[in-house]
Scaffold this motif. Structure first.
Motif, PDB file in Angstrom:
ATOM      1  N   ARG A  19       0.847  -1.187   0.000  1.00 25.94           N
ATOM      2  CA  ARG A  19       0.000   0.000   0.000  1.00 25.94           C
ATOM      3  C   ARG A  19       0.884   1.239   0.000  1.00 25.94           C
ATOM      4  O   ARG A  19       1.714   1.404   0.907  1.00 25.94           O
ATOM      5  N   LEU A  20       0.718   2.059  -1.002  1.00 30.42           N
ATOM      6  CA  LEU A  20       1.449   3.312  -1.097  1.00 30.42           C
ATOM      7  C   LEU A  20       0.584   4.460  -0.575  1.00 30.42           C
ATOM      8  O   LEU A  20      -0.636   4.440  -0.741  1.00 30.42           O
ATOM      9  N   SER A  21       1.246   5.427   0.036  1.00 32.69           N
ATOM     10  CA  SER A  21       0.570   6.631   0.503  1.00 32.69           C
ATOM     11  C   SER A  21       1.290   7.854  -0.035  1.00 32.69           C
ATOM     12  O   SER A  21       2.506   7.818  -0.256  1.00 32.69           O
ATOM     13  N   CYS A  22       0.552   8.926  -0.207  1.00 33.80           N
ATOM     14  CA  CYS A  22       1.138  10.180  -0.669  1.00 33.80           C
ATOM     15  C   CYS A  22       0.363  11.315  -0.017  1.00 33.80           C
ATOM     16  O   CYS A  22      -0.834  11.471  -0.271  1.00 33.80           O
ATOM     17  N   ALA A  23       1.049  12.086   0.804  1.00 31.18           N
ATOM     18  CA  ALA A  23       0.411  13.171   1.539  1.00 31.18           C
ATOM     19  C   ALA A  23       0.879  14.527   1.023  1.00 31.18           C
ATOM     20  O   ALA A  23       2.086  14.744   0.855  1.00 31.18           O
ATOM     21  N   ALA A  24      -0.066  15.403   0.801  1.00 28.13           N
ATOM     22  CA  ALA A  24       0.246  16.770   0.382  1.00 28.13           C
ATOM     23  C   ALA A  24       0.332  17.664   1.610  1.00 28.13           C
ATOM     24  O   ALA A  24      -0.511  17.576   2.512  1.00 28.13           O
ATOM     25  N   SER A  25       1.355  18.505   1.629  1.00 29.92           N
ATOM     26  CA  SER A  25       1.516  19.434   2.741  1.00 29.92           C
ATOM     27  C   SER A  25       1.838  20.813   2.198  1.00 29.92           C
ATOM     28  O   SER A  25       2.265  20.971   1.055  1.00 29.92           O
ATOM     29  N   GLY A  26       1.665  21.824   3.057  1.00 27.97           N
ATOM     30  CA  GLY A  26       1.923  23.197   2.644  1.00 27.97           C
ATOM     31  C   GLY A  26       0.645  24.000   2.608  1.00 27.97           C
ATOM     32  O   GLY A  26      -0.398  23.566   3.106  1.00 27.97           O
ATOM     33  N   SER A  27       0.738  25.157   2.003  1.00 32.77           N
ATOM     34  CA  SER A  27      -0.401  26.061   1.941  1.00 32.77           C
ATOM     35  C   SER A  27      -1.034  26.017   0.560  1.00 32.77           C
ATOM     36  O   SER A  27      -0.370  26.297  -0.446  1.00 32.77           O
ATOM     37  N   PHE A  28      -2.304  25.640   0.487  1.00 31.18           N
ATOM     38  CA  PHE A  28      -2.994  25.609  -0.798  1.00 31.18           C
ATOM     39  C   PHE A  28      -4.486  25.716  -0.577  1.00 31.18           C
ATOM     40  O   PHE A  28      -4.989  25.498   0.531  1.00 31.18           O
ATOM     41  N   PHE A  29      -5.185  26.025  -1.675  1.00 34.39           N
ATOM     42  CA  PHE A  29      -6.624  26.221  -1.606  1.00 34.39           C
ATOM     43  C   PHE A  29      -7.369  24.898  -1.727  1.00 34.39           C
ATOM     44  O   PHE A  29      -8.284  24.625  -0.943  1.00 34.39           O
ATOM     45  N   THR A  68      -6.166  -0.487  -6.315  1.00 33.05           N
ATOM     46  CA  THR A  68      -7.269   0.387  -5.933  1.00 33.05           C
ATOM     47  C   THR A  68      -6.723   1.712  -5.452  1.00 33.05           C
ATOM     48  O   THR A  68      -5.881   1.744  -4.534  1.00 33.05           O
ATOM     49  N   ILE A  69      -7.191   2.788  -6.060  1.00 30.28           N
ATOM     50  CA  ILE A  69      -6.799   4.127  -5.632  1.00 30.28           C
ATOM     51  C   ILE A  69      -7.903   4.694  -4.749  1.00 30.28           C
ATOM     52  O   ILE A  69      -9.092   4.480  -4.993  1.00 30.28           O
ATOM     53  N   SER A  70      -7.502   5.399  -3.700  1.00 29.35           N
ATOM     54  CA  SER A  70      -8.460   6.049  -2.813  1.00 29.35           C
ATOM     55  C   SER A  70      -7.826   7.314  -2.265  1.00 29.35           C
ATOM     56  O   SER A  70      -6.617   7.515  -2.415  1.00 29.35           O
ATOM     57  N   ARG A  71      -8.616   8.155  -1.638  1.00 25.06           N
ATOM     58  CA  ARG A  71      -8.073   9.371  -1.056  1.00 25.06           C
ATOM     59  C   ARG A  71      -8.856   9.757   0.174  1.00 25.06           C
ATOM     60  O   ARG A  71     -10.031   9.429   0.317  1.00 25.06           O
ATOM     61  N   ASP A  72      -8.166  10.456   1.052  1.00 26.19           N
ATOM     62  CA  ASP A  72      -8.770  11.018   2.256  1.00 26.19           C
ATOM     63  C   ASP A  72      -8.614  12.524   2.128  1.00 26.19           C
ATOM     64  O   ASP A  72      -7.513  13.053   2.329  1.00 26.19           O
ATOM     65  N   ASN A  73      -9.675  13.195   1.787  1.00 27.85           N
ATOM     66  CA  ASN A  73      -9.584  14.632   1.544  1.00 27.85           C
ATOM     67  C   ASN A  73      -9.267  15.409   2.816  1.00 27.85           C
ATOM     68  O   ASN A  73      -8.628  16.470   2.760  1.00 27.85           O
ATOM     69  N   ASP A  74      -9.682  14.901   3.961  1.00 27.24           N
ATOM     70  CA  ASP A  74      -9.370  15.590   5.222  1.00 27.24           C
ATOM     71  C   ASP A  74      -7.875  15.549   5.520  1.00 27.24           C
ATOM     72  O   ASP A  74      -7.339  16.446   6.163  1.00 27.24           O
ATOM     73  N   LYS A  75      -7.225  14.480   5.072  1.00 28.96           N
ATOM     74  CA  LYS A  75      -5.784  14.325   5.309  1.00 28.96           C
ATOM     75  C   LYS A  75      -4.954  14.712   4.094  1.00 28.96           C
ATOM     76  O   LYS A  75      -3.723  14.597   4.134  1.00 28.96           O
ATOM     77  N   ASN A  76      -5.611  15.135   3.015  1.00 23.31           N
ATOM     78  CA  ASN A  76      -4.902  15.499   1.779  1.00 23.31           C
ATOM     79  C   ASN A  76      -3.975  14.381   1.320  1.00 23.31           C
ATOM     80  O   ASN A  76      -2.834  14.611   0.920  1.00 23.31           O
ATOM     81  N   THR A  77      -4.482  13.170   1.393  1.00 22.33           N
ATOM     82  CA  THR A  77      -3.665  11.992   1.122  1.00 22.33           C
ATOM     83  C   THR A  77      -4.333  11.083   0.096  1.00 22.33           C
ATOM     84  O   THR A  77      -5.553  10.899   0.145  1.00 22.33           O
ATOM     85  N   VAL A  78      -3.519  10.543  -0.793  1.00 21.87           N
ATOM     86  CA  VAL A  78      -3.993   9.566  -1.767  1.00 21.87           C
ATOM     87  C   VAL A  78      -3.262   8.257  -1.498  1.00 21.87           C
ATOM     88  O   VAL A  78      -2.099   8.263  -1.086  1.00 21.87           O
ATOM     89  N   TYR A  79      -3.967   7.160  -1.712  1.00 21.13           N
ATOM     90  CA  TYR A  79      -3.424   5.833  -1.451  1.00 21.13           C
ATOM     91  C   TYR A  79      -3.496   4.989  -2.719  1.00 21.13           C
ATOM     92  O   TYR A  79      -4.331   5.216  -3.595  1.00 21.13           O
ATOM     93  N   LEU A  80      -2.624   4.000  -2.784  1.00 19.29           N
ATOM     94  CA  LEU A  80      -2.698   3.005  -3.854  1.00 19.29           C
ATOM     95  C   LEU A  80      -2.512   1.635  -3.217  1.00 19.29           C
ATOM     96  O   LEU A  80      -1.413   1.303  -2.763  1.00 19.29           O
ATOM     97  N   GLN A  81      -3.598   0.885  -3.143  1.00 21.46           N
ATOM     98  CA  GLN A  81      -3.541  -0.485  -2.646  1.00 21.46           C
ATOM     99  C   GLN A  81      -3.242  -1.395  -3.830  1.00 21.46           C
ATOM    100  O   GLN A  81      -3.997  -1.415  -4.803  1.00 21.46           O
TER     101      GLN A  81
END
Length: 120
Positions: A19-29, A68-81
């Motif tokens: 399972r891969l994870s990718c989290a976005a950080s920083g300031s964005f809209f 399977t790709i999924s995302r958690d918008n509250d955590k600004n994170t996308v996953y790849l199972q």
């Protein structure tokens, strides 16, 4: 500054899962489409999965039914199972996100890449 940080790669035997994870950080809209690409040695980078902010997904034929790709918008994170991995899935995997830093600007951002190696 916006960053995408990936984690979760590694070495696995054929038939295994990662399972891969990718989290976005920083300031964005906002974050629009997020996706995963991969690049095997000597080959071009290929798009394998995308997901919109509303959760609509799309897959390359090569991974359909296994990844399977999924995302958690509250955590600004996308996953790849990734299930039922095959040696041909061996590649560096990159996440990508279209991010609006303001309501008027948007651009693509890339993760640093994470190696996935599948042994036979």
């Amino acid at each position: 500054q916006v960053q995408l940080v990936e984690s979760g790669g590694g070495l696995v035997q054929a038939g295994g899962s990662l399972r891969l994870s990718c989290a976005a950080s920083g300031s964005f809209f906002s974050i629009n489409v997020m996706g995963w690409y991969r690049q095997a040695p000597g080959k071009q980078r290929e798009l394998i999965a995308t997901i919109t902010s509303g959760g609509m997904t799309d897959y390359a034929d090569s991974v359909k039914g296994r990844f399977t790709i999924s995302r958690d918008n509250d955590k600004n994170t996308v996953y790849l199972q990734m299930n039922d991995l095959k040696p041909e899935d061996t590649a560096v995997y990159y996440c990508n996100a279209e991010i609006r830093r303001t309501t008027l600007t948007r651009r693509d951002y890339w993760g640093q890449g994470t190696q996935v190696t599948v042994s036979s």
